[in-house]
Design an enzyme around this catalytic site. Structure first.
Site, PDB file in Angstrom:
ATOM      1  N   GLN A 155       0.820  -1.211   0.000  1.00 59.77           N
ATOM      2  CA  GLN A 155       0.000   0.000   0.000  1.00 59.77           C
ATOM      3  C   GLN A 155       0.857   1.266   0.000  1.00 59.77           C
ATOM      4  O   GLN A 155       0.334   2.370   0.004  1.00 59.77           O
ATOM      5  CB  GLN A 155      -0.927   0.007   1.227  1.00 59.77           C
ATOM      6  CG  GLN A 155      -1.898  -1.162   1.222  1.00 59.77           C
ATOM      7  CD  GLN A 155      -2.595  -1.360   2.563  1.00 59.77           C
ATOM      8  OE1 GLN A 155      -2.444  -0.570   3.495  1.00 59.77           O
ATOM      9  NE2 GLN A 155      -3.382  -2.417   2.659  1.00 59.77           N
ATOM     10  N   HIS A 206      -0.886   0.172   5.711  1.00 58.11           N
ATOM     11  CA  HIS A 206      -1.458   1.120   6.677  1.00 58.11           C
ATOM     12  C   HIS A 206      -0.558   2.323   6.955  1.00 58.11           C
ATOM     13  O   HIS A 206      -0.014   2.465   8.048  1.00 58.11           O
ATOM     14  CB  HIS A 206      -1.805   0.424   8.003  1.00 58.11           C
ATOM     15  CG  HIS A 206      -2.712  -0.760   7.816  1.00 58.11           C
ATOM     16  ND1 HIS A 206      -3.100  -1.560   8.850  1.00 58.11           N
ATOM     17  CD2 HIS A 206      -3.311  -1.267   6.706  1.00 58.11           C
ATOM     18  CE1 HIS A 206      -3.890  -2.520   8.397  1.00 58.11           C
ATOM     19  NE2 HIS A 206      -4.030  -2.360   7.084  1.00 58.11           N
ATOM     20  N   GLU A 248     -14.821   3.076   9.730  1.00 55.61           N
ATOM     21  CA  GLU A 248     -15.400   4.089  10.618  1.00 55.61           C
ATOM     22  C   GLU A 248     -15.394   5.489  10.028  1.00 55.61           C
ATOM     23  O   GLU A 248     -14.510   5.859   9.264  1.00 55.61           O
ATOM     24  CB  GLU A 248     -14.597   4.145  11.932  1.00 55.61           C
ATOM     25  CG  GLU A 248     -14.662   2.873  12.735  1.00 55.61           C
ATOM     26  CD  GLU A 248     -13.897   2.966  14.049  1.00 55.61           C
ATOM     27  OE1 GLU A 248     -13.251   4.017  14.313  1.00 55.61           O
ATOM     28  OE2 GLU A 248     -13.956   1.994  14.817  1.00 55.61           O
ATOM     29  N   TYR A 292      -9.407   6.575  20.011  1.00 55.12           N
ATOM     30  CA  TYR A 292     -10.452   6.046  19.119  1.00 55.12           C
ATOM     31  C   TYR A 292     -10.530   4.520  19.118  1.00 55.12           C
ATOM     32  O   TYR A 292     -11.254   3.939  18.323  1.00 55.12           O
ATOM     33  CB  TYR A 292     -10.312   6.681  17.712  1.00 55.12           C
ATOM     34  CG  TYR A 292     -10.780   8.120  17.790  1.00 55.12           C
ATOM     35  CD1 TYR A 292      -9.958   9.115  18.367  1.00 55.12           C
ATOM     36  CD2 TYR A 292     -12.078   8.492  17.453  1.00 55.12           C
ATOM     37  CE1 TYR A 292     -10.411  10.408  18.554  1.00 55.12           C
ATOM     38  CE2 TYR A 292     -12.528   9.791  17.628  1.00 55.12           C
ATOM     39  CZ  TYR A 292     -11.694  10.733  18.185  1.00 55.12           C
ATOM     40  OH  TYR A 292     -12.159  12.012  18.390  1.00 55.12           O
ATOM     41  N   TYR A 319      -9.391 -10.519   8.540  1.00 56.15           N
ATOM     42  CA  TYR A 319      -9.737 -10.854   7.155  1.00 56.15           C
ATOM     43  C   TYR A 319      -9.970 -12.348   6.970  1.00 56.15           C
ATOM     44  O   TYR A 319     -10.744 -12.755   6.120  1.00 56.15           O
ATOM     45  CB  TYR A 319      -8.634 -10.382   6.201  1.00 56.15           C
ATOM     46  CG  TYR A 319      -8.591  -8.882   6.056  1.00 56.15           C
ATOM     47  CD1 TYR A 319      -9.656  -8.193   5.469  1.00 56.15           C
ATOM     48  CD2 TYR A 319      -7.507  -8.148   6.506  1.00 56.15           C
ATOM     49  CE1 TYR A 319      -9.626  -6.816   5.344  1.00 56.15           C
ATOM     50  CE2 TYR A 319      -7.477  -6.766   6.385  1.00 56.15           C
ATOM     51  CZ  TYR A 319      -8.539  -6.108   5.804  1.00 56.15           C
ATOM     52  OH  TYR A 319      -8.505  -4.739   5.688  1.00 56.15           O
TER      53      TYR A 319
END
Ligand code: HEC
Length: 468
Positions: free
Chosen positions: A178, A247, A340, A350, A361
């Site tokens: 990513q 991430h 979210e 959070y 997953y």
């Protein structure tokens, strides 16, 4: 010896909770509710017609745990852990959404085709194609559109044309998984100071010689197609860099207070999100030149990173200030379930990974806890996940009835959503289109059109009004 034995015992116990939820369903539930959940000897779990309460998460959880023996539903509390029961609730939600989507026709507009929606008709106009994984969008004061490409290039679209070259002189990025070049954002005073900000995954090598990387923020100016005056604005210390390529977060938003807020994903290390000594899994707040504002919540603590604004985040890829309230809103890519939408308040936690609405997953549970004292609840969560990515409040005037609505993108779900917000609640959600590519980012252009970055196929389109 004892330690070894304990280790084996613990890992065996952990194994016990790592059963795939799809298999659990087939082994324990399919007999009565049907292999496809559409019912058999017991009711359908897909029709959203519930006999127990309103079918909210807590009620389904309680029915599965405690059963309803008088009516033929066994109790599962002795056979299943709370975590597994939570995973079954998520699984039922996934299957119900699949059934709902299969039964719904969504707009899949081809270029120049008119699409209907509840408040406006629109047309998708192609702005640029031939890009490689366009990630983010920003406009120079002269109207030139800047586009980041994940492999590490910054491209320009000028007068409706994608310029053939890319900006030269950018630092190297780690383009793996990513990671790559992600965010581009302009200083609010760019018209006079020329500052452009980039966020990307910076490659490094740790003491053991492993490849590691982390989110870094730089700023610079454009001279023609050259990147100049480059400065590192924020970089994590090398000891905190992480291996793996997931991430990174990487969204930037300038606040009404003039500060730069950016999101930093937890780099695949859930526990880091709760650790204030680590920069990942956080939203940070810095001055435009990288200095630390003295009123940041953890300034002066030896056990915390001074740039941290909030913590307990997984992979926050959307960040935007509400045009009226000036509050910071955030979208956060969850695991399987539990995407979210949050309102970000100074210093708060959070919750990831202590509380979440998602599971792993592979269908194994993470936790049964969706709420805890001292941890924030999302405004909404998407379970099943839409693979939420970028977002923006619409600020233009071409679509007057969309003004200040929140537009949210979904990668895996390939959808653009419109959310109407009142105070801290979402009062309406609509899927504007679905199934024409992974939707990576959305942004209001200075011309009042709504621009969307799509991947596979890679292109930028914009929504234009098509007469109501
Ligand atoms: C022996 C048959 C049987 C098995 C096995 C079974 N159920 Fe049920 N289940 C029922 C029946 C019958 C009801 C309806 C009870 C009622 O009408 O009050 C029910 C109700 C439910 C409900 C509530 C539905 C509603 O409308 O409120 C849920 C959720 C549910 N089951 C999930 C499961 C899950 C998950 C499993 C597997 C772990 C499972 N069930 C296994 C028979 C079964």
């Amino acid at each position: 010896m004892l330690v070894l034995w304990l280790g084996v015992a613990i890992s065996a116990a952990a194994q016990g909770t790592r059963r795939d939820v799809g298999r659990l369903y087939q082994e324990l539930c399919a007999n009565c509710h049907g292999a496809d959940l559409r019912g058999g000897q017991a009711r359908s779990l897909l029709d959203e017609d519930w006999v127990h309460g309103s079918g909210d998460d807590a009620t389904l959880f309680a029915v599965i745990r405690d059963g309803d023996e008088l009516n033929g539903m066994p109790a599962w509390k002795n056979a299943l852990s709370d975590e597994e029961i939570r995973a079954l609730v998520i699984f039922i939600r996934e299957k119900a959404a699949e059934a709902r989507h299969a039964a719904t026709r969504y707009a899949q507009p081809r270029p120049d085709q008119v699409a209907d929606s509840r408040l406006h008709r629109f047309r998708l106009r192609l702005v640029a194609d031939g890009l490689a994984t366009p990630w983010s969008l920003a406009w120079l004061p002269d109207g030139t559109l800047l586009v980041t490409e994940l492999p590490g290039r910054l491209r320009l679209v000028r007068d409706g044309r994608l310029l053939p070259g890319a900006v030269e002189g950018l630092p190297p990025v780690r383009y793996r998984g990513q990671g790559g070049l992600m965010e581009v954002a302009l200083h609010p005073g760019c018209a006079t100071n020329g500052w452009i900000y980039l966020a990307y995954s910076e490659p490094g090598r740790d003491e053991q010689g492993r490849d590691v990387s982390m989110t870094t923020i730089i700023r610079g100016r454009l001279r023609g197609l050259r990147w100049t005056d480059s400065e590192v604005i924020w970089r994590a210390p090398l000891w905190s860099f992480r291996p793996g390529n997931i991430h990174f977060g990487c969204r930037i938003a300038f606040g009404p207070d003039g500060c730069l807020y950016f999101s930093h994903g937890e780099r695949g290390q859930g526990q880091d999100a709760q650790d204030l000594r680590r920069p990942n899994g956080k939203i940070h707040r810095i001055y435009d030149d990288g200095r630390i504002p003295p009123d940041n919540p953890f300034v002066g603590r030896t056990d915390a990173f001074p740039s941290i604004w909030t913590y307990g985040h997984r992979n926050p890829q959307g960040l935007a200030f509400h045009p009226e309230t000036g509050e910071l809103w955030e979208t956060e890519h969850g695991p399987r379930g539990g995407d979210e939408l949050n309102v970000i308040f100074k210093g708060r936690n959070y919750g990831w990974p202590v509380i979440t609405y998602g599971m792993n997953y592979d269908g194994t549970p993470i936790t049964a806890r969706t709420a805890a004292d001292g941890m924030e609840q999302p405004v909404v969560h998407w379970t099943p996940s839409i693979a939420v990515c970028g977002m923006d409040f619409y600020r233009g005037d071409r679509f007057p009835r969309w003004r200040h609505h929140l537009f949210v993108t979904g990668l895996a779900s390939q959808e653009l959503r419109r959310l109407e917000i009142r105070d801290h609640a979402v009062v309406d959600q609509e899927i504007l289109f679905k199934g024409i590519g992974r939707v990576r980012h959305v942004a209001t252009g200075p011309d009042g059109f709504l621009y969307v970055a799509l991947n596979r196929p890679d292109r930028i389109v914009r929504l234009e009004p098509a007469g109501d």
